[in-house]
Scaffold this motif. Structure first.
Motif, PDB file in Angstrom:
ATOM      1  N   THR A 131      15.003  97.697  43.359  1.00 56.53           N
ATOM      2  CA  THR A 131      16.212  97.490  42.540  1.00 56.53           C
ATOM      3  C   THR A 131      17.045  98.551  42.826  1.00 56.53           C
ATOM      4  N   LYS A 132      18.155  98.266  42.244  1.00 52.02           N
ATOM      5  CA  LYS A 132      19.445  99.300  42.323  1.00 52.02           C
ATOM      6  C   LYS A 132      18.837 100.635  41.744  1.00 52.02           C
ATOM      7  N   GLU A 133      18.282 100.567  40.834  1.00 53.42           N
ATOM      8  CA  GLU A 133      17.692 102.102  40.204  1.00 53.42           C
ATOM      9  C   GLU A 133      16.924 102.679  40.912  1.00 53.42           C
ATOM     10  N   MET A 134      15.893 102.136  41.625  1.00 53.53           N
ATOM     11  CA  MET A 134      15.083 102.656  42.585  1.00 53.53           C
ATOM     12  C   MET A 134      15.835 103.291  43.744  1.00 53.53           C
ATOM     13  N   PHE A 135      16.901 102.373  44.238  1.00 51.80           N
ATOM     14  CA  PHE A 135      17.752 102.847  45.485  1.00 51.80           C
ATOM     15  C   PHE A 135      18.434 104.030  45.203  1.00 51.80           C
ATOM     16  N   GLN A 136      19.020 104.428  43.983  1.00 50.31           N
ATOM     17  CA  GLN A 136      19.668 105.367  43.632  1.00 50.31           C
ATOM     18  C   GLN A 136      18.643 106.580  43.170  1.00 50.31           C
ATOM     19  N   GLU A 137      17.470 106.333  42.650  1.00 46.11           N
ATOM     20  CA  GLU A 137      16.550 107.351  42.699  1.00 46.11           C
ATOM     21  C   GLU A 137      16.204 107.974  43.943  1.00 46.11           C
ATOM     22  N   ARG A 138      16.021 107.137  44.969  1.00 45.76           N
ATOM     23  CA  ARG A 138      15.556 107.522  46.221  1.00 45.76           C
ATOM     24  C   ARG A 138      16.646 108.380  46.895  1.00 45.76           C
ATOM     25  N   ASP A 139      18.044 107.801  46.868  1.00 45.83           N
ATOM     26  CA  ASP A 139      19.167 108.568  47.381  1.00 45.83           C
ATOM     27  C   ASP A 139      19.174 110.087  46.722  1.00 45.83           C
ATOM     28  N   LEU A 140      18.916 110.326  45.595  1.00 44.25           N
ATOM     29  CA  LEU A 140      18.805 111.512  44.675  1.00 44.25           C
ATOM     30  C   LEU A 140      17.822 112.325  45.329  1.00 44.25           C
ATOM     31  N   ARG A 141      16.732 111.856  45.619  1.00 42.84           N
ATOM     32  CA  ARG A 141      15.495 112.408  46.023  1.00 42.84           C
ATOM     33  C   ARG A 141      15.848 113.109  47.499  1.00 42.84           C
ATOM     34  N   GLU A 142      16.353 112.092  48.250  1.00 38.98           N
ATOM     35  CA  GLU A 142      17.003 112.482  49.471  1.00 38.98           C
ATOM     36  C   GLU A 142      17.865 113.900  49.483  1.00 38.98           C
ATOM     37  N   LEU A 143      19.058 113.569  48.512  1.00 37.03           N
ATOM     38  CA  LEU A 143      19.954 114.858  48.459  1.00 37.03           C
ATOM     39  C   LEU A 143      19.249 116.023  48.245  1.00 37.03           C
ATOM     40  N   GLY A 144      18.349 115.930  47.178  1.00 40.54           N
ATOM     41  CA  GLY A 144      17.669 116.938  46.578  1.00 40.54           C
ATOM     42  C   GLY A 144      17.045 117.831  47.776  1.00 40.54           C
ATOM     43  N   VAL A 145      16.430 117.411  48.996  1.00 35.64           N
ATOM     44  CA  VAL A 145      15.850 117.906  50.070  1.00 35.64           C
ATOM     45  C   VAL A 145      16.825 118.273  50.932  1.00 35.64           C
ATOM     46  N   GLY A 146      18.037 117.969  50.703  1.00 35.82           N
ATOM     47  CA  GLY A 146      19.097 118.754  51.486  1.00 35.82           C
ATOM     48  C   GLY A 146      19.753 117.942  52.494  1.00 35.82           C
ATOM     49  N   ILE A 147      19.547 116.388  52.352  1.00 37.03           N
ATOM     50  CA  ILE A 147      20.246 115.638  53.575  1.00 37.03           C
ATOM     51  C   ILE A 147      21.785 115.798  53.633  1.00 37.03           C
ATOM     52  N   GLY A 148      22.385 115.864  52.521  1.00 36.95           N
ATOM     53  CA  GLY A 148      23.757 115.994  52.342  1.00 36.95           C
ATOM     54  C   GLY A 148      24.257 117.099  53.191  1.00 36.95           C
ATOM     55  N   GLU A 149      23.800 118.317  53.231  1.00 35.87           N
ATOM     56  CA  GLU A 149      24.550 119.231  54.166  1.00 35.87           C
ATOM     57  C   GLU A 149      23.943 119.116  55.543  1.00 35.87           C
ATOM     58  N   ALA A 150      22.853 118.233  55.927  1.00 34.86           N
ATOM     59  CA  ALA A 150      23.035 117.931  57.232  1.00 34.86           C
ATOM     60  C   ALA A 150      23.905 117.033  57.570  1.00 34.86           C
ATOM     61  N   ILE A 151      24.317 116.009  57.064  1.00 33.24           N
ATOM     62  CA  ILE A 151      25.257 115.092  57.151  1.00 33.24           C
ATOM     63  C   ILE A 151      26.641 115.680  57.291  1.00 33.24           C
ATOM     64  N   ALA A 152      26.927 116.686  56.259  1.00 34.20           N
ATOM     65  CA  ALA A 152      28.266 117.200  56.308  1.00 34.20           C
ATOM     66  C   ALA A 152      28.347 118.044  57.642  1.00 34.20           C
ATOM     67  N   LEU A 153      27.151 118.729  57.918  1.00 35.09           N
ATOM     68  CA  LEU A 153      27.358 119.731  59.301  1.00 35.09           C
ATOM     69  C   LEU A 153      27.170 119.012  60.620  1.00 35.09           C
ATOM     70  N   ALA A 154      26.873 117.622  60.651  1.00 33.36           N
ATOM     71  CA  ALA A 154      26.590 116.922  61.847  1.00 33.36           C
ATOM     72  C   ALA A 154      27.664 117.270  63.000  1.00 33.36           C
ATOM     73  N   ASP A 155      27.254 117.148  64.351  1.00 34.18           N
ATOM     74  CA  ASP A 155      27.986 117.192  65.574  1.00 34.18           C
ATOM     75  C   ASP A 155      29.122 115.914  65.731  1.00 34.18           C
ATOM     76  N   GLU A 156      28.343 114.889  65.220  1.00 32.65           N
ATOM     77  CA  GLU A 156      28.955 113.607  65.460  1.00 32.65           C
ATOM     78  C   GLU A 156      28.540 112.593  64.488  1.00 32.65           C
ATOM     79  N   THR A 157      29.703 111.931  63.738  1.00 32.96           N
ATOM     80  CA  THR A 157      29.444 110.919  62.676  1.00 32.96           C
ATOM     81  C   THR A 157      29.614 109.529  63.251  1.00 32.96           C
ATOM     82  N   VAL A 158      28.979 108.499  63.051  1.00 28.44           N
ATOM     83  CA  VAL A 158      28.980 107.355  63.474  1.00 28.44           C
ATOM     84  C   VAL A 158      28.971 106.296  62.311  1.00 28.44           C
TER      85      VAL A 158
END
Lengths: 185, 185
Positions: A131-158
């Motif tokens: 469900t959309k709710e589960m999807f958003q929860e999973r997103d927040l869980r990933e962001l909580g681990v720090g995935i946003g920082e890895a994305i923000a500091l990537a060498d290349e973005t596709v």
């Protein structure tokens, strides 16, 4: 010299497709999620989002923030491969662990939440959100681990926002070929 | 109907260039940093990093995490503009504030740390970091506010890794035109 293309990106963005493009070009693929799923199975937990999430949390607690990266490095050393694509980077701590052992290109595969939700619905893996709710929860869980920082500091973005599978594969191949050519020159 | 193109991205990634591409196409530009600087002046504080930092802290305390976005929305309402590009999104709380009042396209402008450092060196604005250490500190400060999460959940990602100014402008224009066309269809 060991070269690692480290792929990060939110759930459903297209990391597997991007990694497969390199497998076709002879790179060995290591999936961080597979390492977590194997460990989840080993510990007798359910292979759903809750179980894998719990094991990820435990691994980090027991072995530090780069726990999953270290398990991947063990596997890479066992295979002796020199060109490896690691799929599923979730934090800068993991990137740092790889950089200690290899030349690393950190690639972020990006797509909007609505695009990712659609792609996950198509995929329908057991730990994919229903469900959309589960999807958003999973997103927040990933962001909580720090995935946003890895994305923000990537060498290349596709961007996989408007790409076909073939288009994404081509784009991925292009940035990696460019990296290897530059390193060799 | 109010449309907002909200631009996020790490320091030096090319947000201003991306925003200017839309200004050339008739969009009104609001720079979040300018709004903070105006508020700092209004409160009689110095326009340095200490003064603006203090005002940002006070604003968040008084009006919550989306304080700067709310001030931008006040300004947008005053101008009556219907197509606005807001440059300098730093968190999801700000994006949510905009989404309450407008149709929003969140665009992340991405470039690698080494590329951004080079671009900042070229730009040489007074508040730009002079050393690699200052650059990394500033990155961490931005990530601490939650910019990585805004980048990770963007609707569109534009890579400025290998683009000329003209190339980045063209790419930005393309994704926004596509969005407007899709919304109108």
């Amino acid at each position: 010299m060991l070269r690692i293309v480290a792929i990060t990106g939110m759930p459903g963005a297209g990391k597997s497709t991007a990694a497969e493009a390199l497998v076709k070009a002879g790179w060995r693929r290591v999936v961080m999620g597979d390492v977590i799923r194997a460990e989840t199975k080993r510990r007798g937990l359910e292979l759903d989002a809750k179980g894998t999430g719990e094991v990820m949390r435990l691994l980090r607690k027991e072995r530090g923030e780069s726990a999953v990266a270290d398990l991947c490095l063990d596997e890479i050393a066992r295979t002796g491969a020199e060109r490896v694509v690691v799929d599923g980077i979730r934090s800068l701590a993991e990137v740092d662990a790889f950089r200690k052992k290899a030349a690393v290109l950190l690639v972020a595969v990006d797509a909007s939440p609505s695009r990712r939700y659609g792609l996950l619905k198509e995929r329908g893996r057991k730990d994919d959100p229903m469900t959309k709710e589960m999807f958003q929860e999973r997103d927040l869980r990933e962001l909580g681990v720090g995935i946003g920082e890895a994305i923000a500091l990537a060498d290349e973005t596709v961007s996989n926002e408007h790409e076909s599978t073939t288009g994404l594969e081509g784009e991925m191949k292009r940035v990696v070929d460019q990296w290897v050519a530059h390193e060799l020159s």
